[in-house]
Write an enzyme that holds these catalytic residues in place. Structure first.
Site, PDB file in Angstrom:
ATOM      1  N   ASP A  33       5.738   4.856 125.348  1.00  0.00           N
ATOM      2  CA  ASP A  33       6.509   5.055 124.118  1.00  0.00           C
ATOM      3  C   ASP A  33       5.695   5.890 123.130  1.00  0.00           C
ATOM      4  OD1 ASP A  33       9.097   3.333 122.772  1.00  0.00           O
ATOM      5  OD2 ASP A  33       7.744   4.366 121.396  1.00  0.00           O
ATOM      6  N   ILE A  34       6.371   6.807 122.448  1.00  0.00           N
ATOM      7  CA  ILE A  34       5.698   7.720 121.522  1.00  0.00           C
ATOM      8  C   ILE A  34       5.196   6.968 120.282  1.00  0.00           C
ATOM      9  CG2 ILE A  34       7.685   8.433 120.115  1.00  0.00           C
ATOM     10  CD1 ILE A  34       6.784  11.346 120.635  1.00  0.00           C
ATOM     11  N   GLY A  95      20.214  -2.837 117.950  1.00  0.00           N
ATOM     12  CA  GLY A  95      19.028  -2.085 117.538  1.00  0.00           C
ATOM     13  C   GLY A  95      18.681  -0.920 118.443  1.00  0.00           C
ATOM     14  N   GLN A  96      19.645  -0.468 119.254  1.00  0.00           N
ATOM     15  CA  GLN A  96      19.379   0.652 120.168  1.00  0.00           C
ATOM     16  C   GLN A  96      19.453   1.970 119.412  1.00  0.00           C
ATOM     17  OE1 GLN A  96      22.032   0.910 123.549  1.00  0.00           O
ATOM     18  NE2 GLN A  96      20.809   2.501 124.536  1.00  0.00           N
ATOM     19  N   HIS A 102      17.155   1.837 128.414  1.00  0.00           N
ATOM     20  CA  HIS A 102      15.708   1.769 128.644  1.00  0.00           C
ATOM     21  C   HIS A 102      15.221   0.340 128.511  1.00  0.00           C
ATOM     22  CE1 HIS A 102      16.539   2.915 124.453  1.00  0.00           C
ATOM     23  NE2 HIS A 102      15.507   2.160 124.102  1.00  0.00           N
ATOM     24  N   LEU A 103      14.271   0.012 129.346  1.00  0.00           N
ATOM     25  CA  LEU A 103      13.626  -1.302 129.359  1.00  0.00           C
ATOM     26  C   LEU A 103      12.250  -1.157 128.726  1.00  0.00           C
ATOM     27  CD1 LEU A 103      13.208  -4.256 130.382  1.00  0.00           C
ATOM     28  CD2 LEU A 103      12.524  -3.272 132.583  1.00  0.00           C
TER      29      LEU A 103
END
Ligand code: 5GP
Ligand code: ZN
Length: 115
Positions: A33-34, A95-96, A102-103
């Site tokens: 994750d960034i 909250g997507q 994605h997991l």
């Protein structure tokens, strides 16, 4: 839909946006994750554009099962020994923010930034 040209994660799958990959096969990509919430924070995605868990059907059971089996293997490979947490946000109220399923898998020693 196999790919959405406006989707950030489809662009990552296509190599149009760079990512720090943790794993890749024909159907699954895992990348860091960034904006990590924990010392290790990876995202596992189906390469096919599936918007969210609300769009999942029986045809996705195989790839979703393989993502779940892969996550602990990747945590071990990334040196996570003390446990980890998995989250899938679904839809606006869930909250997507990125509309490609994605997991999230978080691990590493606490304290964590979030989660
Ligand atoms: P969501 O809120 O949709 O469950 O999570 C989306 C996640 O994707 C966030 O944790 C965010 O940091 C991550 N993210 C968004 N854009 C990018 C990107 O371009 N590259 C990477 N590696 N992660 C991203
Ligand atoms: Zn997509």
């Amino acid at each position: 839909m196999s790919a959405d040209p406006n989707c950030i994660f489809c662009k990552i799958v296509a190599g149009q946006i760079p990512s720090n990959k943790a794993y890749e096969d024909d159907e699954i990509l895992a990348f860091h994750d960034i904006n990590p919430w924990a010392p290790v924070h990876i995202l596992l995605i189906p390469k096919l554009h599936v918007v969210s868990m609300a769009d999942v059907g029986p045809e996705h059971a195989g790839v979703l099962g393989r993502m779940m089996v892969l996550a602990p293997q990747l945590m071990r490979a990334l040196g996570v020994t003390g446990g980890f947490r998995q989250v899938i946000n679904t839809g606006a109220d869930g909250g997507q923010e990125v509309m490609h399923l994605h997991l999230h898998t978080f691990g590493g020693p606490r304290p964590w930034k979030r989660g």
